[in-house]
Design a protein around this motif. Structure first.
Motif, PDB file in Angstrom:
ATOM      1  N   LEU A 147       0.865  -1.181   0.000  1.00 21.20           N
ATOM      2  CA  LEU A 147       0.000   0.000   0.000  1.00 21.20           C
ATOM      3  C   LEU A 147       0.903   1.233   0.000  1.00 21.20           C
ATOM      4  CD1 LEU A 147      -2.872  -1.075   2.421  1.00 21.20           C
ATOM      5  CD2 LEU A 147      -2.869  -0.983  -0.064  1.00 21.20           C
ATOM      6  N   ALA A 148       1.489   1.468  -1.140  1.00 16.46           N
ATOM      7  CA  ALA A 148       2.460   2.558  -1.265  1.00 16.46           C
ATOM      8  C   ALA A 148       1.757   3.901  -1.129  1.00 16.46           C
ATOM      9  CB  ALA A 148       3.142   2.469  -2.628  1.00 16.46           C
ATOM     10  N   ALA A 149       2.530   4.891  -0.715  1.00 19.59           N
ATOM     11  CA  ALA A 149       1.966   6.222  -0.485  1.00 19.59           C
ATOM     12  C   ALA A 149       1.344   6.790  -1.755  1.00 19.59           C
ATOM     13  CB  ALA A 149       3.059   7.153   0.026  1.00 19.59           C
ATOM     14  N   GLN A 159       1.247   7.657   8.137  1.00 22.41           N
ATOM     15  CA  GLN A 159       2.467   6.888   8.414  1.00 22.41           C
ATOM     16  C   GLN A 159       3.463   7.774   9.174  1.00 22.41           C
ATOM     17  OE1 GLN A 159       3.333   3.713   7.873  1.00 22.41           O
ATOM     18  NE2 GLN A 159       5.383   4.120   8.689  1.00 22.41           N
ATOM     19  N   LEU A 246      -4.365   5.116  10.606  1.00 21.81           N
ATOM     20  CA  LEU A 246      -3.634   4.563   9.456  1.00 21.81           C
ATOM     21  C   LEU A 246      -4.340   3.303   8.943  1.00 21.81           C
ATOM     22  CD1 LEU A 246      -1.197   4.571   7.544  1.00 21.81           C
ATOM     23  CD2 LEU A 246       0.082   3.295   9.280  1.00 21.81           C
ATOM     24  N   GLU A 250      -5.913   2.671   5.319  1.00 18.58           N
ATOM     25  CA  GLU A 250      -5.513   1.510   4.505  1.00 18.58           C
ATOM     26  C   GLU A 250      -6.740   0.737   4.016  1.00 18.58           C
ATOM     27  OE1 GLU A 250      -1.119   0.711   6.528  1.00 18.58           O
ATOM     28  OE2 GLU A 250      -2.847  -0.472   7.185  1.00 18.58           O
TER      29      GLU A 250
END
Lengths: 541, 349
Positions: A147-149, A159, A246, A250
């Motif tokens: 789950l990349a930025a 994060q 967070l 997600e």
């Protein structure tokens, strides 16, 4: 093809070695069906594609390991596609599986375009890449998934907040522990605990100090850790809140990803099918490579085989240091017979024709130098000992029952019969065999049968091949490797028969196999007497 | 025996609940602290929420950022955002397909075990290919295979108070295990040839009158056949492809002839007691290995989860005397430098 035919042709061995690399290829193999009459154009196109792949593999061998690497790494996203279509969200590992499929599919597609540009693809390299990029928001494409930025800027924000909160927790804890260590001669271990010997002079003070809490006690030591201060508690609360936020982001990202990706499920389903199709082509081509396969051409009238080989029988012979004599034969509609001495390879020729016909019909390049053949509705073998103990049938009974079933079929097919009528009284067997041949000669089936009965040869309209047979007969008492001896003297070639007399070799072969001369002599006497009395009996041993 | 830098290290417990996971986490944390990228996997019957032997909750493994793990994909999903999934393997744990993933931040994971030795080897290779500089293998109690020199380069054994109710008892058991693990490698070329032949062929190989003879059995379990063969000739050596137990040793020692030089493929195949082995040596036999285990260190844990403990200093000192020159450490009480020292030894050879 029924089970008995498959067994006789050693079809299961072929089938078990036909190994697609991908899960979808293996699944497609389970529903793999032969081409049927009327599908000649598709059949030839299928074979032409395999020829193209074979040529490409030989032309660009360096690309092959890469192609097979990607094939072997392709994951099966079918379950994930199903869940997406039902409106579900996917987990990170589900998305990874989808991306693994897209990554290796993209690489595979690029290689196919490079080595076999004429291979029919529904989706080009760009289509694969475009879908792959939906799971790879960063410019550089990679096979991994997280789950990349780049999926959502809030991921990075929370994060960072979480990391800051964790830093605060560490700092506050460090501060709390440092306060204690300023007063007492203590040093924390790797776990952040103080292990204090029971004999330590300051133990009582430590036990009484509210800044410490006891983790555990043993007879030898007491283990402490810093008691959480209000600052530590507050930092922990903030950390917990950041972690929750967070996690919520997600989950939201995963939901949005599913919603955005859902329209791509049609591509994915098509791509799975495409990969499976290529995988089967590739697996068929690899099989054909083993036997230097050739493309069977279409031929509505006859199976015409030159240099036909049964790969497994050939291998078994090679293991014994012997060689396979290639089969040259033409099987037209009606009846084709094979006659010849015992152990002359007649049944091997029968099964070789059956196997080549079956492989051809399943779209394989066949083990022959040249081949043309019709597509038929069925291929059935009545070969070997077909005793059906469960049905209470003898060899003869089982054979007749199978033939009777075949005769009732309305459509035309390839019928392979090994010595019909051999399992009963010779007179009756011969009569039945001849009348069956006469019947089949008028049918549209392609019937190939091995026989020892001369009555069969009298049937008009059939074509017959004979095994070239033994030359230079050895002494019947000769000792040694009888298989080797037989092979050295046996000419296994099939030659067209046009009515010439056929040498009788059965007694000679029996001698080679160890039957005492006295018995053979008596057998010859009986044979002479019998020949004088009756017009009957067989040909070729 | 491998003497170079250790790329794969097995952490094996000499009993259940000795604190193996604590040692594993300690080593991992210190490796990460010096910037070394790690891979971690588990071997054995892991994968359940509860330990199948002790019925205690299985400990989670703390994972530093950047560390690679091999575990079931479903376990990675429990904290999906913490991971970058990098590779699927063709292997399955009881909880699903084993997947390689890299930690994006400090996190925790349950390791689902890879069950077959050849799969462990393959997963180690894949973790190294993904950039791990060293792979730690969490060896379940029932799977000595993790320490096999054919699987990992070196091993750390963990002994704990839980092994016996007295310190003497723990030391006795520990000594037995360590002595057996550190028996020498076979030096005699003929004996090594026999062991290699046994390993490759999967048959017992004997040495008689200076020549190798492959025998028609795979182990010493068929006692009658072995005994009759044994008494029929004077065997100088015997190489076993599989395991050796007390019963096997007694069988070899009971014959009138002098017991042979026995060689096993590696220490994980030795299931004999020290008592039986001493008796075997007294009669003239020997036991050695084709490939020994490089024992990197022994960790001790003086606290038993059953509620008793031993004097930590005394336990460590006595263990150090038994294990010398192999270093002994206490993963809880020793400072970080001790673990750093061990990690450094593993890197320096």
């Amino acid at each position: 093809m029924d089970e008995e035919t498959r067994r006789a042709l050693r079809w299961e061995e072929i089938w078990s070695q036909f190994s697609p690399r991908t899960p979808m290829g293996r699944r497609k193999k389970r529903s793999f069906i032969p081409f049927m009459p009327g599908e000649e154009a598709q059949w030839q196109a299928h074979l032409a594609t395999q020829e193209q792949l074979l040529k490409a593999k030989q032309t660009l061998p360096e690309a092959v390991p890469h192609l097979e690497h990607h094939l072997s790494r392709l994951s099966d996203p079918t379950d994930a596609i199903g869940r997406l279509q039902q409106g579900a969200t996917l987990t990170v590992s589900d998305w990874f599986q989808v991306k693994t499929f897209l990554w290796h599919g993209w690489k595979l597609c690029s290689l196919i375009v490079e080595i076999a540009p004429r291979f029919p693809l529904s989706y080009g390299v760009k289509a694969w890449e475009s879908v792959l990029r939906r799971l790879n928001p960063d410019p550089v494409l990679t096979p991994s998934f997280s789950l990349a930025a780049s999926f959502d800027s809030r991921l990075q924000k929370w994060q960072q907040i979480l990391e800051e909160a964790e830093h605060q927790v560490r700092e506050k804890k460090e501060q709390a522990a440092g306060d204690v260590e300023q007063v007492f001669p203590l040093q924390r271990n790797r776990e952040g605990e103080w292990v204090v010997d029971r004999q330590a002079p300051h133990l009582a003070a430590l036990l009484a100090d509210p800044r410490l809490e006891t983790v555990r006690k043993t007879p030898f030591e007491v283990v402490f850790r810093p008691a959480p201060t209000p600052e530590v508690k507050e930092a922990c609360r903030r950390r917990s809140e950041a972690a929750d936020r967070l996690e919520a982001v997600e989950e939201e990202v995963l939901r949005h990803l599913a919603d955005r990706f859902r329209p791509q499920t049609r591509f994915l389903s098509g791509a799975v099918e495409e990969v499976a199709r290529f995988d089967l082509y590739w697996a068929q081509m690899r099989m054909a490579e083993r036997w230097n396969g050739t493309r069977p051409g279409p031929d509505r009238r006859a199976f015409r085989i030159r240099g036909g080989v049964h790969p497994f029988t050939a291998r078994s012979l090679e293991e014994k240091g012997r060689s396979f004599t290639a089969v040259d034969i033409e099987v037209r509609q009606g009846v084709t017979g094979i006659i010849g001495p015992n152990m002359g390879g007649k049944t091997v020729a029968l099964t070789t024709v059956g196997l080549i016909a079956s492989l051809g019909q399943y779209g394989f390049l066949v083990p022959a130098r040249t081949c043309s053949m019709p597509l038929v509705n069925w291929i059935t073998g009545v070969i070997g000992d077909g005793q059906d103990v469960q049905a209470g049938l003898s060899t003869f009974g089982a054979e007749v029952k199978r033939i009777a079933e075949v005769l009732q079929r309305p459509s035309a097919g390839l019928l392979l019969i090994d010595e019909p009528g051999r399992g009963t009284h010779p007179l009756e067997g011969a009569a039945l065999s001849a009348s069956l041949t006469s019947y089949l000669a008028e049918r549209r089936n392609w019937s190939l049968q091995v026989t020892h009965f001369s009555e069969v040869l009298e049937v008009s309209g059939i074509q017959v091949y004979r095994v070239a047979g033994l030359s230079d007969l050895p002494a019947e008492t000769a000792e040694g490797d009888w298989e080797r001896m037989l092979e050295e003297r046996m000419d296994y070639r099939l030659l067209p028969w046009s009515g010439e007399s056929i040498p009788r070799d059965a007694l000679s072969i029996a001698g080679m196999l160890g039957i005492p001369p006295a018995i053979l002599k008596e057998a010859r006497n009986r044979l002479s007497r019998s020949a004088e009395k009756t017009e009957h009996k067989g040909v070729g041993g | 025996m491998n003497k170079g830098p250790v790329r794969s290290l097995a952490v094996i417990g000499l009993a259940k609940n000795v604190g193996k996971t604590t040692v594993l986490c300690g080593l991992a944390e210190r490796e990460a602290a010096v910037g070394r990228s790690l891979g971690i996997l588990s071997i054995g019957v892991d994968g359940e929420e509860w330990d199948v032997w002790s019925l205690k909750p299985k400990p989670v493994v703390m994972i530093p950022p950047g560390c690679l793990v091999a575990t079931a994909a479903s376990l990675l999903d429990e904290r999906g955002g913490d991971w970058e999934l990098v590779e699927s393997t063709p292997f399955y744990s009881p909880l699903g397909r084993v997947t390689l993933a890299r930690a994006r931040r400090r996190t925790r994971i349950k390791l689902a075990g890879v069950t077959r030795t050849e799969e462990v080897r393959e997963v180690i290779a894949r973790l190294l290919a993904q950039g791990a500089e060293r792979v730690l293998v969490d060896g379940a109690y029932d799977r000595r295979a993790a320490a096999s020199p054919w699987v990992t380069d070196a091993a750390v054994c963990v002994a704990g108070a839980v092994m016996a109710h007295s310190l003497d008892g723990v030391m006795e058991k520990m000594e037995e295990a360590i002595r057996l693990i550190t028996l020498p490698e076979a030096k005699d070329p003929l004996l090594r040839s026999a062991a290699e032949a046994a390993r490759v062929g999967g048959r017992v190989v004997g040495i008689r009158k200076g020549r190798l003879e492959t025998l028609p059995f795979t182990s010493l379990l068929l006692a009658d056949r072995v005994r009759s063969m044994w008494t029929a000739g004077e065997w100088e050596g015997l190489a076993l492809p599989g395991s050796l137990t007390d019963r096997g040793l007694e069988l070899l020692a009971s014959a009138a002839n002098r017991p042979p030089a026995v060689v096993l493929t590696d220490p994980t195949r030795s299931f004999v007691s020290l008592t039986a082995l001493r008796r075997f040596y007294r009669k003239g036999g020997t036991l050695s290995y084709l490939k020994g285990v490089r024992l990197a260190a022994v960790a001790v844990n003086p606290v038993s989860p059953d509620g008793y403990a031993f004097d930590p200093e005394e336990m460590k000192e006595r263990a150090a005397r038994i294990c010398a020159p192999v270093p002994v450490f206490d993963a809880i009480r020793d400072q970080a430098e001790v673990l750093d020292g061990i990690n450094q030894c593993l890197s320096g050879g």
